[in-house]
Each structure stands twice: as C-alpha cells, then as structure tokens.
Design an enzyme around this catalytic site. Structure first.
Site, PDB file in Angstrom:
ATOM      1  CB  THR A  40     -30.212  20.026 -55.999  1.00 43.41           C
ATOM      2  OG1 THR A  40     -29.745  19.966 -54.649  1.00 43.41           O
ATOM      3  CG2 THR A  40     -31.644  20.533 -56.010  1.00 43.41           C
ATOM      4  CB  ILE A  61     -29.034  17.035 -64.457  1.00 43.77           C
ATOM      5  CG1 ILE A  61     -28.924  15.775 -63.585  1.00 43.77           C
ATOM      6  CG2 ILE A  61     -28.162  16.888 -65.708  1.00 43.77           C
ATOM      7  CD1 ILE A  61     -29.445  14.519 -64.271  1.00 43.77           C
ATOM      8  CG  ASP A  63     -18.303  19.553 -57.506  1.00 46.68           C
ATOM      9  OD1 ASP A  63     -17.419  18.741 -57.174  1.00 46.68           O
ATOM     10  OD2 ASP A  63     -19.087  20.069 -56.678  1.00 46.68           O
ATOM     11  CG  ASP A 114     -19.698  25.221 -57.363  1.00 48.72           C
ATOM     12  OD1 ASP A 114     -20.861  25.656 -57.288  1.00 48.72           O
ATOM     13  OD2 ASP A 114     -19.383  24.306 -58.136  1.00 48.72           O
ATOM     14  CB  THR A 140     -38.580  33.013 -36.001  1.00 51.00           C
ATOM     15  OG1 THR A 140     -38.935  33.247 -34.636  1.00 51.00           O
ATOM     16  CG2 THR A 140     -37.810  31.704 -36.098  1.00 51.00           C
TER      17      THR A 140
END
Length: 256
Positions: A10, A12, A109, A130, A185
């Site tokens: 998603t 950097i 990662d 993470d 909801t």
C-alpha cells in the site's frame, strides 16, 4: 547518513538516519507503474524539502514485498544517489538463524522486523506482530532463531473482501467500534474485524507461548499501520512503528 525504505503493498515508508538518530520519516503511495526517474526525483525532493542534503547519504537499504517495483527502485538509487542499495533477503547477513524450510520464501518485511526486534530486545524470546496489508505473527527465540509464524488477512483486505464479495455489506472505516455487540451493520462489521483480529492474535500468542516457548512468556512487539488501533486492548508489550526500518538499518550496517 543512511536511508531505509520499507516498500509495502500500500505504501512506501522511508526513514533517514544520522548515525543513530532518526531525523526524517516520510510516506508515499506504492505505485508499480512509477519509473526510476519518478522514484529518484521524489526521494531527492522529499529529502531536500526537509532541509537535508541527499549528497550526504552514503548507505541505502530497501525492504520490499513488491517485486515488480524493485528494478525501478534499484535503478533510481543508482542513478540519483550513485549507490548500490542493499535489498533485505535471505542470503545477506541478518544475525538470525532462519529456521525455515526454504528461507527464500520469507518476506523481506518479516526478516527486517525480526532483525529490528532482536536489536532493541536482545537475548529475549519474541513474538513480532506486523499489522499492515497482511498481518504477520512471527517467533524469534532468545538465541536469534527465526522460527516462522502465521500470515493472516489484514484489516483493509478483510473489509474489501466483505464489501466486494457481498451484495449489501458496505465498506467501513477501520476503527474500534463503540460496542462489542454492534447495533448497526457498520458497527457489526467493525466489531467482527476488530475483535476477530484481536482474538486471533491472542490465540496465536497463547499457542506460541505454550508450544514454542515452553510456557515462558515472550515479549510481544507490535508494528505496522494498524497496530495503534489495538493499543488500548493491551495485545502488545510494546508498539514500535519503525521496527522494520530499524531492521533495515541494522542489516545495512551488518553488510557494509
């Protein structure tokens, strides 16, 4: 100075270190279509606009889980910084004993997070959680043995799956709901995501403590963009947002 980059699905995230001091952090959206020139100019610009000199950067490390962007990243670093970046991967010096059937399968990662965790908490049994696009839960022993762990769908992926895979369920804000038992909801979805993920993490930590660490309580570190949402729930002994980037820094230092 040392520049560390964490390239996620998603975003950097970057950190600039002056010796041991973290002096700059920045983010941008990950786009696999970016050219090396776009990446290089962005990095130079964000450093310059924050009153630092890119010419003083003499080491660059990259943790990337997006292989399709790695060539452009590497080319950008070589062209705009005249440096060869270190990519975090199995085969470099990590200070860890990778107890994995195929160490090349371990995400960069996860390796970087384990390096960072053992750097700030040496000689300690660790569970590293993470919470990003995916949620990873990893075990590292006090002897720096990386044992692997579990991978779950992240909060954003789960919301998108519900919204895209059903006819009537909406996409909702990722947040702790006001009530465990949702009275709308939106609240029901938020409750399922929040407490469902919290419960899964607790269960994994319980099972790892019992089966991996023989009943000894490990130190639990949270990191990633969604970890702060669970701060009040006491899932973690510590939250370290820069854990992966700290691991990148330590890896560069070990491999220079």
């Amino acid at each position: 100075m040392l520049l560390a980059l964490d390239v996620g699905n998603t975003q950097i995230t970057g950190c600039l270190f002056d010796e041991e001091r973290l002096v700059l952090q920045f983010r941008r959206t990950t786009s696999v279509g970016n050219s090396s020139d776009e990446i290089g100019i962005f990095l130079r610009t964000v450093i310059r606009e924050n009153a630092f000199h890119w010419q003083k950067i003499d080491r660059i490390g990259i943790c990337s889980v997006v292989p399709s962007i790695n060539y452009s990243l590497s080319s950008a670093i070589k062209k705009y910084f005249n440096l060869d970046p270190l990519f975090i991967q199995a085969g470099i010096k990590t200070g860890l004993k990778l107890k994995y059937a195929n160490p090349k399968e371990i995400g960069a990662d996860r390796i970087a997070g384990a390096i960072g965790a053992t750097a700030i908490h040496p000689d300690t049994n660790l569970i590293i959680i993470d919470m990003g696009t995916a949620t990873t839960i990893d075990c590292v022993t006090a002897n720096k043995e990386y044992l692997g762990g579990a991978i779950l769908s992240g909060l954003r992926i789960s919301i998108e799956a519900l919204a895209n895979g059903t006819a009537k369920l909406p996409s909702v804000e990722i947040a702790k709901p006001d009530h465990v038992c949702g009275t709308s909801t939106i609240e029901a979805i938020q409750s399922g995501l929040y407490y469902g993920n919290a419960g899964a993490i607790k269960e994994f930590c319980y099972l790892y403590q019992k089966s991996i660490f023989k009943g000894e309580k490990p130190f639990i570190i949270g990191t990633g963009g969604f970890s702060r949402i669970f701060e009040e729930y006491n899932l973690f002994n510590e939250i370290c947002p820069e854990l992966v980037l700290l691991g990148v820094k330590k890896a560069v230092e070990m491999n220079q």
